[in-house]
Design a protein around this motif. Structure first.
Motif, mmCIF file in Angstrom:
data_model
loop_
_atom_site.group_PDB
_atom_site.id
_atom_site.type_symbol
_atom_site.label_atom_id
_atom_site.label_comp_id
_atom_site.label_asym_id
_atom_site.label_seq_id
_atom_site.Cartn_x
_atom_site.Cartn_y
_atom_site.Cartn_z
ATOM 1 N N TRP A 285 -8.946 -3.544 11.856
ATOM 2 C CA TRP A 285 -10.011 -3.853 10.900
ATOM 3 C C TRP A 285 -9.702 -5.063 10.048
ATOM 4 O O TRP A 285 -10.602 -5.753 9.605
ATOM 5 C CB TRP A 285 -10.305 -2.658 10.017
ATOM 6 C CG TRP A 285 -10.960 -1.525 10.751
ATOM 7 C CD1 TRP A 285 -11.259 -1.474 12.082
ATOM 8 C CD2 TRP A 285 -11.384 -0.304 10.204
ATOM 9 N NE1 TRP A 285 -11.846 -0.277 12.385
ATOM 10 C CE2 TRP A 285 -11.934 0.458 11.253
ATOM 11 C CE3 TRP A 285 -11.358 0.242 8.934
ATOM 12 C CZ2 TRP A 285 -12.454 1.723 11.060
ATOM 13 C CZ3 TRP A 285 -11.880 1.512 8.746
ATOM 14 C CH2 TRP A 285 -12.424 2.235 9.797
ATOM 15 N N GLU A 286 -8.426 -5.333 9.809
ATOM 16 C CA GLU A 286 -8.051 -6.487 8.984
ATOM 17 C C GLU A 286 -8.591 -7.782 9.598
ATOM 18 O O GLU A 286 -9.023 -8.685 8.884
ATOM 19 C CB GLU A 286 -6.531 -6.571 8.852
ATOM 20 C CG GLU A 286 -6.085 -7.750 8.027
ATOM 21 C CD GLU A 286 -4.586 -7.935 8.041
ATOM 22 O OE1 GLU A 286 -4.129 -8.869 7.372
ATOM 23 O OE2 GLU A 286 -3.877 -7.185 8.721
ATOM 24 N N SER B 257 -11.293 -8.290 10.981
ATOM 25 C CA SER B 257 -12.730 -8.449 10.754
ATOM 26 C C SER B 257 -13.021 -9.210 9.467
ATOM 27 O O SER B 257 -14.127 -9.720 9.289
ATOM 28 C CB SER B 257 -13.411 -7.079 10.694
ATOM 29 O OG SER B 257 -13.075 -6.423 9.480
ATOM 30 N N LEU C 129 -13.339 -7.808 6.634
ATOM 31 C CA LEU C 129 -14.094 -6.913 5.762
ATOM 32 C C LEU C 129 -13.203 -6.063 4.856
ATOM 33 O O LEU C 129 -13.684 -5.447 3.919
ATOM 34 C CB LEU C 129 -14.981 -5.989 6.588
ATOM 35 C CG LEU C 129 -16.065 -6.716 7.401
ATOM 36 C CD1 LEU C 129 -16.791 -5.729 8.312
ATOM 37 C CD2 LEU C 129 -17.047 -7.417 6.490
ATOM 38 N N ILE C 130 -11.903 -6.013 5.151
ATOM 39 C CA ILE C 130 -10.971 -5.269 4.320
ATOM 40 C C ILE C 130 -9.814 -6.158 3.926
ATOM 41 O O ILE C 130 -9.535 -7.165 4.570
ATOM 42 C CB ILE C 130 -10.464 -3.981 5.006
ATOM 43 C CG1 ILE C 130 -9.633 -4.327 6.246
ATOM 44 C CG2 ILE C 130 -11.598 -3.043 5.334
ATOM 45 C CD1 ILE C 130 -8.895 -3.144 6.811
ATOM 46 N N GLU C 131 -9.131 -5.769 2.881
ATOM 47 C CA GLU C 131 -7.972 -6.522 2.392
ATOM 48 C C GLU C 131 -6.716 -5.730 2.667
ATOM 49 O O GLU C 131 -6.623 -4.549 2.324
ATOM 50 C CB GLU C 131 -8.119 -6.745 0.880
ATOM 51 C CG GLU C 131 -6.997 -7.511 0.273
ATOM 52 C CD GLU C 131 -7.197 -7.712 -1.225
ATOM 53 O OE1 GLU C 131 -6.215 -7.621 -1.958
ATOM 54 O OE2 GLU C 131 -8.355 -7.926 -1.636
#
Length: 71
Positions: free
Chosen positions: A58-59, A61, A63-65
């Motif tokens: 997911w990192e 993408s 969209l998250i930190e």
């Protein structure tokens, strides 16, 4: 050892989704830990064999930190 966590807060509750693997004893775990505003934790165990995908991607993408926890 593989440790994958995704933590977020919603309406005063903190949710931590996790998936872990420890090679030493070949143990797996997945689930959600919910923490209320007073610090009380509730663990909801998942069924590891039914896990699909991985929060580890997911990192990429954006969209998250990602936070370095020092592990």
């Amino acid at each position: 050892m593989e440790l994958h966590y995704l933590t977020f807060t919603h309406h005063g509750y903190q949710y931590q989704l996790f998936r872990t693997y420890y090679a030493e004893d070949e143990s797996y775990a997945t689930g959600i830990t919910v923490t209320d505003s007073k610090g009380k934790e509730t663990n909801i165990n998942g069924i590891y064999k039914t896990t699909q995908g991985c929060v580890c991607h997911w990192e990429e993408s954006g969209l998250i930190e990602k936070e370095d926890t020092g592990l």
